[in-house]
Enzyme design. Structure first.
Site, PDB file in Angstrom:
ATOM      1  NE  ARG A  54       5.225   7.468  17.219  1.00  0.00           N
ATOM      2  CZ  ARG A  54       6.252   8.059  17.787  1.00  0.00           C
ATOM      3  NH1 ARG A  54       6.805   9.076  17.221  1.00  0.00           N
ATOM      4  NH2 ARG A  54       6.757   7.614  18.909  1.00  0.00           N
ATOM      5  CB  THR A  55      -1.370   4.771  16.775  1.00  0.00           C
ATOM      6  OG1 THR A  55      -0.134   4.348  16.206  1.00  0.00           O
ATOM      7  CG2 THR A  55      -2.507   4.122  16.022  1.00  0.00           C
ATOM      8  CE  LYS A  82      -4.908 -10.911  27.769  1.00  0.00           C
ATOM      9  NZ  LYS A  82      -3.880 -11.782  27.191  1.00  0.00           N
ATOM     10  NE  ARG A 104      -1.516   0.576  19.131  1.00  0.00           N
ATOM     11  CZ  ARG A 104      -0.373   1.157  18.780  1.00  0.00           C
ATOM     12  NH1 ARG A 104       0.510   1.500  19.700  1.00  0.00           N
ATOM     13  NH2 ARG A 104      -0.114   1.407  17.522  1.00  0.00           N
ATOM     14  CG  HIS A 134      -0.129  -0.611  13.305  1.00  0.00           C
ATOM     15  ND1 HIS A 134      -1.245   0.189  13.197  1.00  0.00           N
ATOM     16  CD2 HIS A 134       0.770   0.112  14.034  1.00  0.00           C
ATOM     17  CE1 HIS A 134      -1.023   1.324  13.830  1.00  0.00           C
ATOM     18  NE2 HIS A 134       0.185   1.301  14.349  1.00  0.00           N
TER      19      HIS A 134
END
Ligand code: NCD
Length: 310
Positions: A54-55, A82, A104, A134
């Site tokens: 969705r996002t 990372k 994200r 979020h």
């Protein structure tokens, strides 16, 4: 405001400006030609280090409806460590001239590194960082609530389930408090975060008594991928005590709505008949998400475009 990192950074006026702008932009979605020239020539990068349906689609649709160029970057599978990989990626994007970076990331705080260490000169929009926040989800949730309930001042919003792992719950609690709503979090004790007593919310372990006085019941997914221990005896037990089924839904007041940010575990936190019932606004949340993200992109980038063009 240059970035959107936390729902807690939004003043009441900021939030209302976004929600009112989204109201106007929702009308665009109803036109045969769903496009505005506002962000023509601007570049929006979607940087997704974590799974999303969705996002990601929503941000892509929002940027395209404002005529921005969109670059989708799925970072999954990168072998670099990372911190370095995020920095290197950001600098590559910067070299390509990103005006906005929608990120994200599985690490809480990743969007802050991008924004505060100035790895990108563009606007940074947090599309979900670990178990932290979020903010655009909270905005689309508030937008959807306002369309059904009007002003949120004094409204009773109940958020149910895996609060511990939920960035949606945290962002909603902060934004709804700013908008004057009363938030109750309902969860088993093991799924409430340490320090929840400092949040602007009430907490309860009893869903039955909470639903009866709720204008909104928002169900959250049990986030098994973030769990490294057993937080409840069994799925059946969880579902019986903290799931929303028809019988519980029937005890909600007239006009009260059921929400879920998705993805749903039908049969776990929400029964299929509730998810598809007339009280459910779950599909509408997705539609509204595009308008809200258009508003955020428009407000963060719209003004700067003129400066850049001059
Ligand atoms: C949520 C997320 O990813 O934070 N979903 C969403 O963005 N619509 C909630 C979840 O994963 O359960």
């Amino acid at each position: 405001m240059k970035h959107l990192l936390s729902a807690g950074d939004l003043s009441r006026d900021d939030a209302l400006r976004i929600l009112d702008t989204a109201d106007e932009l929702l009308a665009v979605a109803r036109r045969p030609i769903k496009k505005l020239p506002t962000l023509r020539g601007r570049t929006v990068v979607n940087l997704f280090f974590e799974d999303s349906t969705r996002t990601r689609i929503s941000f892509e649709a929002a940027a395209k409806r404002l005529s921005a160029d969109v670059i989708n970057f799925a970072a999954k599978g990168s072998s670099v460590s990372k911190g370095e990989s995020l920095k290197d990626t950001a600098m590559t994007l910067q070299a390509m001239g990103a005006d906005a970076v929608v990120i994200r990331h599985h690490a809480s705080g990743a969007p802050y590194r991008l924004a505060h260490l100035e790895w990108t000169h563009g606007a940074v929009i947090n599309a979900g960082d670990g178990m932290h926040e979020h903010p655009t989800q909270a905005l689309l949730d508030a937008f959807t609530m306002r369309r059904h309930l009007g002003d949120l001042q004094g409204k009773n919003i109940t958020i149910v389930g895996d609060i511990l792992h939920s960035r949606v719950a945290r962002s909603n609690a902060l934004l709804l408090d700013t908008l004057g709503a009363r938030v109750t979090l309902v969860a088993p004790p093991t799924l409430l975060p340490v320090g929840v007593d400092t949040w602007p919310v009430e907490t309860s372990y009893d869903l039955d008594s909470a639903v009866e006085k709720s204008d909104v019941v928002m169900m959250l997914r049990v986030q098994r991928e973030r769990m490294n221990a057993s937080y409840f005896p069994s799925a059946r037990e969880y579902s019986r005590r903290y799931g929303l089924d028809q019988a519980r839904m029937n005890r909600m007041p007239d006009g009260a709505i059921v929400m879920h940010p998705g993805p749903m575990n039908r049969g776990m936190e929400i029964s299929a008949d509730v998810a598809d019932s007339v009280r459910s606004v779950i599909v509408e949340q997705v539609t509204n998400g595009v308008a809200v993200r258009m508003a955020v992109l428009y407000l963060l980038l719209g003004g700067a475009a003129e400066e850049g063009d001059a």
